[in-house]
Design an enzyme around this catalytic site. Structure first.
Site, PDB file in Angstrom:
ATOM      1  N   GLU A 106      34.516 -31.425   6.081  1.00 45.97           N
ATOM      2  CA  GLU A 106      33.447 -31.023   7.151  1.00 45.97           C
ATOM      3  C   GLU A 106      33.885 -29.568   7.781  1.00 45.97           C
ATOM      4  O   GLU A 106      33.025 -28.896   7.938  1.00 45.97           O
ATOM      5  CB  GLU A 106      33.675 -31.957   8.551  1.00 45.97           C
ATOM      6  CG  GLU A 106      33.012 -33.399   8.257  1.00 45.97           C
ATOM      7  CD  GLU A 106      33.653 -34.235   7.543  1.00 45.97           C
ATOM      8  OE1 GLU A 106      34.846 -34.127   7.348  1.00 45.97           O
ATOM      9  OE2 GLU A 106      33.227 -35.327   7.292  1.00 45.97           O
ATOM     10  N   HIS A 133      31.440 -43.333  15.268  1.00 42.77           N
ATOM     11  CA  HIS A 133      30.542 -43.220  14.593  1.00 42.77           C
ATOM     12  C   HIS A 133      29.147 -43.207  15.520  1.00 42.77           C
ATOM     13  O   HIS A 133      28.035 -43.240  14.808  1.00 42.77           O
ATOM     14  CB  HIS A 133      30.248 -44.197  13.609  1.00 42.77           C
ATOM     15  CG  HIS A 133      30.950 -43.634  12.190  1.00 42.77           C
ATOM     16  ND1 HIS A 133      32.326 -43.959  12.102  1.00 42.77           N
ATOM     17  CD2 HIS A 133      30.652 -43.663  10.931  1.00 42.77           C
ATOM     18  CE1 HIS A 133      32.935 -43.748  11.057  1.00 42.77           C
ATOM     19  NE2 HIS A 133      31.796 -43.461  10.070  1.00 42.77           N
TER      20      HIS A 133
END
Ligand code: TPP
Ligand code: MG
Length: 822
Positions: free
Chosen positions: A531, A598
């Site tokens: 990321e 998440h």
């Protein structure tokens, strides 16, 4: 369309060994006498001059920092100065073979690299080009100071210009290369191929890869060099950058002419120390930094250790490595061995190393040694070189005099120009395309399978009777984002998108379904699970002039790109003095159902950082219009999308989502349900919770709620909300972000201040609990629910007749929780 490589169990399970080739270590041992016939005399002398300029420049700064004086010029510089005295040969050797189109990125210790690359660029450019650069850069403000004080040749003036622009920048002067907004650790000058230097150790490790990606995708000439320190080998962005740069797909899957390795050199300026920690023998275990190349790809990144104390060794290595890059065999890793005599900074007491060690390196000082070699080889006489030294001293004295002079070199006066920095936080451009050429696509838009499917969908989500169409039938929020993107892919040839599982998978949550068929690999590709590099490379791509959409699959993974999102993406436009633009739209999908790691909405964290635009659409119409606006702009936008509403149809815009292009301007909230008794301001998916609550308020309590969808967090125009509050006198704000420190508190505080006289009660903020997000089955206790809104209104704004409280939204509960830290 499955992946091309067939993974054959028989082959992959066959026994064998991984073989490594030897990694060369300090193999070049030649001196000036050995090379005298291979160089022009003027080039050999120029190598000396450039090293001596850097030495004197840094010596001047060291004197100013430690004694407030240089050659009779008094000055106090309170800011940073990480000097590279001792490392000059590595910088000059690096720059010698670089063309103006070759870009360098650097670190906090990059003055020497700026000067070396600048001097090389000046040498390579003709006088007309130099004149045009100097007169046009920042409307000639920097050049004006130099020109008045140097009546020499254009090249002479250009050297002054380079030294002055850099020094004025270090001293935070408005005439510096970045208007004084970059300073010592971030100074740069793109027209000479000098790109951002980064005060975050390893920060250039992925940004530079993005620049190389820009060159590859847009077929621009030149290579990219990331000059980073040896200690940065321990940094995530550097590893992620190296892994990204070595992706197999560049050499195996991309079509000609895009096929081939990235043209990037990770040039570790290995001075063998971090600040005080020894990178070999203490803080890492690689023994020799060059070894690390072997872990990245079968070519071992063509890694090599070179003697950075011999400028000729560095020149030789860059010549060979450049050829490797031009043959599309990159990336390359260089372990350029060097040493700094100066401390980490001038205040460094050097307690971490012995005087003997520093003396031993000084005894082989590359400048002294090279000077001796020039004389030994008969290239120059002693007095000729003394003259060079004298000339350099005078030049640095002249430049220092100009840079410290507050009249010639003023600082930004923020009392007279209070908006000066404010006006540079965003470039606020509107560019349909970042370059004028046909876009590379594989299909005509009319033939796109997803667009054909969308033609059959209902662009308004309710039928004639007001009943919602099925999810299959309704045009969804994800379709809005897709339509905006595909439209831009056909308008802007520089636009690329990438992230994890962006291609065959159809992107996270099928937003990109239909793009794989339309776009070649060089415009849409899968990345490693990196990321940091996904965002970092996009930053490099954007600052070079391309438009790019990196994707973060779950908002929770933003932490992995923390430095890139918080320190790099928002800052380079302003830190460049508005020289750079940053057309980067980071798509961030906000999860649910998958628990604590998440499902978090971190839009508040992002909105806190100056320099980012932050949007969070909740309807298909807004998603398409906001994405169009984000893609038309030249600023970094973090585009939040809630997974809970990817499949909602358009319930508010009666005409449905237009097939054609339109923009929803960033920063304008929107009334989604008019009302007169109470205002509910929502962010993201909580729009639907608020609509449900508004229905209950009306039916059960006869209260008319006006629901306003914020749509954007930054920028934010308060007018619509203030008008509403003027009418209702009451406001509840709702979002899925955790309650403590939520951006809603900022909105509430400002609304209180702006509409104090209109309010019957203080604004009430409702966020998610200050907990971990629990399992899906328990989520209703975590995310704001319609009844929380009713309970909060009842307890804190206006009692609702016969209301039965289901959740405790009282001030007492808030106070109790705050004391517990939850
Ligand atoms: C992410 C980050 N961590 C720590 C620092 C503080 N710091 C500044 S320079 C430095 C050492 C860097 O060493 P190296 O990368 O080898 O570069 P050098 O200073 O030797 O040129 C440290 C720890 C920082 N600027 N950024
Ligand atoms: Mg170091």
């Amino acid at each position: 369309m499955p992946e091309k490589l067939f993974i054959d169990p028989r082959k992959t399970r066959t026994p064998g060994f991984i073989k490594f080739d030897p990694i060369p270590v300090n193999q070049y041992r030649k001196s000036v006498a050995d090379e005298v016939s291979n160089f022009l005399k003027e080039d050999l002398l120029r190598i000396y001059r450039d090293m001596a300029i850097i030495r004197e420049f840094e010596t001047m700064l060291n004197k100013i920092k430690t004694t407030n004086e240089y050659n009779g010029i008094a000055y106090n510089h309170p800011g940073p100065a990480h000097l590279s005295i001792g490392q000059e040969a590595a910088a000059v050797g690096m720059a010698f073979h670089l063309d103006v189109d070759d870009l360098i990125f650097g670190s906090h210790r990059s003055h020497g690299e700026i000067l070396a690359k600048g001097l090389s660029a000046i040498h390579r450019q003709n006088e007309d080009d130099l004149f045009s650069i100097m007169t046009s850069y920042m409307d000639g403000v920097t050049y004006k100071v130099v020109k008045k004080n140097n009546k020499g040749s254009m090249k002479d003036q250009a050297v002054d210009f380079l030294l002055y622009g850099t020094l004025a920048e270090i001293f935070a002067k408005k005439t510096g290369f970045n208007k004084g907004l970059g300073g010592s650790m971030h100074a740069f000058f793109p027209p000479f191929g000098i790109y951002p230097n980064n005060a975050i150790v390893g920060g250039s490790g992925d940004i530079a890869v993005g620049a190389a990606l820009y060159k590859k995708v847009n077929q621009k000439p030149g290579i990219v060099v990331a000059n980073i320190g040896d200690a940065s080998m321990g940094c995530g962005p550097v590893w992620e950058g190296m892994v990204f740069s070595a992706m197999d797909q560049f050499k195996s899957l991309w079509d000609e002419p895009f096929r081939g390795g990235l043209k990037i050199i990770f040039n570790f300026m290995n001075n063998q120390y971090g600040m005080g920690g020894q990178t070999r023998g203490e803080t890492m275990g690689y023994d020799m930094l060059a070894r690390v190349g072997a872990g990245i790809n079968p070519e071992m990144m063509h890694a090599e250790r070179i003697d950075g104390y011999n400028p000729l060794a560095v020149i030789d290595a860059f010549k060979r490595k450049k050829e490797i890059l031009e043959a599309k065999q990159g990336p390359v890793l260089l372990d350029t061995l060097t040493y700094r005599f100066s401390g980490h900074s001038p205040s460094d007491a050097s307690s971490y190393r012995s005087k003997d060690e520093v003396d031993a390196w000084m005894a082989v000082d590359s400048i002294v040694r090279y000077k001796e070699q020039l004389i030994e080889a008969g290239v120059a006489g002693k007095t000729e070189l003394q003259d060079v030294d004298q000339y350099i001293k005078e030049m640095i004295t002249r430049i220092t005099g100009l840079a410290v002079n507050d009249e010639l070199s003023p600082r930004m006066d923020l009392s007279k120009e209070p908006d000066a920095i404010e006006s540079m936080m965003f470039s606020s451009g509107s560019e349909t395309s970042m370059e004028d050429r046909p876009p590379g696509v594989l299909l005509s838009l009319e033939d796109n399978p997803r667009l054909l499917q969308l033609k059959k969908k209902e662009r308004f989500g309710l039928d004639a009777k007001g009943k919602p169409f099925s999810k299959m039938k309704a045009y969804q929020l994800r379709d809005g984002i897709f339509e905006a993107l595909i439209d831009r892919f056909y308008k802007d040839p520089t636009l690329i998108a990438y992230g994890e599982e962006n291609r065959e998978w159809g992107g996270a949550f099928a937003v990109y379904r239909g793009l794989t068929e339309a776009l070649p690999y060089n415009r849409l590709f899968n990345t490693p699970i990196s990321e940091g590099a996904i965002v970092g490379t996009a930053i490099g791509y954007g600052m070079c002039g391309g438009r790019v959409v990196p994707e973060i699959m779950y908002c929770d993974f933003l932490g992995r790109a923390g430095d890139e999102v918080f320190n790099q993406l928002p800052k380079w436009q302003a830190m460049s003095g508005n020289i750079l633009k940053m057309p980067v739209v980071v798509r961030v999908s906000v999860g649910s159902k998958y628990g604590a790691q998440h499902s978090q909405d971190w839009s508040s964290l992002v909105a806190h950082i100056p320099g980012l635009k932050v949007v969070f659409p909740a309807t298909p119409y807004d998603a398409k219009g906001l994405m169009n606006a984000a893609l038309q702009g030249t600023d970094p936008v973090v585009f939040f999308e809630s997974q809970r509403i990817y499949d909602v149809g358009e319930l508010f815009h009666k005409e449905g989502v237009p097939e054609g292009y339109y923009e929803v301007p960033l920063g304008e909230p929107d009334i989604k349900r008019p009302g007169s008794d109470i205002t509910i301001l929502t962010v993201g998916a909580t729009l639907y919770t608020a609509i449900e609550a508004a229905g209950q308020l009306e039916q059960e309590y006869g209260l008319s709620a006006e629901v306003i969808d914020a749509r954007s967090l930054v920028p934010f125009n308060y007018d619509l909300v203030l008008n509403s509050v003027r009418k209702t006198g009451k406001i509840v704000l709702v979002s899925d972000a955790s309650d403590r420190g939520s951006f809603l508190k900022e909105l509430a505080a400002n609304i209180t201040s702006l509409a104090f006289d209109d309010l019957d009660a203080p604004p009430v903020v409702i966020g998610s609990r200050n907990w971990i997000v629990p399992a899906h089955e328990l989520e209703d206790e975590y995310f704001p629910q319609a009844h929380w809104i009713l309970d909060a209104i009842h307890e804190r704004i206006v009692p609702l007749k016969n209301h039965a409280i289901l959740s405790d939204q009282s001030d007492d509960k808030m106070k109790h929780n705050a004391a517990l830290g939850v």
